[in-house]
Design an enzyme around this catalytic site. Structure first.
Site: not given
Ligand code: 4NP
Length: 151
Positions: A3, A6, A8-10, A119
């Protein structure tokens, strides 16, 4: 799992995929990691809201540290799964011509359709919960695909 930051999402995607692989007895067969296309959070722990969201679902991501996507990643890994279409575009541009990695959209590779994991960074806890739901479903899709040998 890639993401922008690196944080939050990933990291959530990495954590939940590890957990699902462990449950499926596939942990030793698949090497999972995550990285950022941006550099602004390199070395940082995941966002507190992402840590809390994962913890609520029994997954500890607090020890992860953000790192930037490297050129070596495109030869080390078979699949680079991207959180959204902007990340996908960015990662594909960076892929060295000689590298073998397949650079794909996470949700699509997981069999859940050509959609982004939005995001959540500027959002509220509900946006993190939505992102978790998506990466959790994606993790199950990835495990199923690996089980079926479709890779
Ligand atoms: P991520 O979220 O890509 O899911 O880790 C973001 C984290 C930080 C920023 C943007 C998105 N940022 O602009 O600093």
């Amino acid at each position: 799992m890639v993401c922008l930051g690196n944080i939050c999402r990933s990291p959530m995607a990495e954590g939940v995929l590890r957990a699902r692989l462990r449950e499926a007895g596939l942990e030793a067969k698949v090497h999972v990691d995550s990285a950022a296309t941006g550099r602004s959070h390199v070395g940082h722990a995941p966002d507190e809201r992402a840590i809390a969201c994962a913890a609520k679902h029994g997954v500890d991501i607090s020890e992860q540290r953000a790192r930037a996507l490297t050129l070596e990643d495109f030869t080390t890994f078979d699949f680079i799964l991207c959180a959204d279409r902007t990340i996908l575009h960015d990662a594909r541009i960076r892929k060295p011509r000689t590298a073998h990695a397949d650079v794909e959209l996470l949700m699509e590779w997981s069999g859940l359709g050509k959609k982004d994991v939005p995001d959540p960074y500027c959002g509220d806890p509900r946006d993190f919960a939505r992102a978790w739901k998506l990466v959790d479903a994606a993790a199950s899709g990835v495990v199923e695909r690996i089980r079926q040998g479709r890779f």
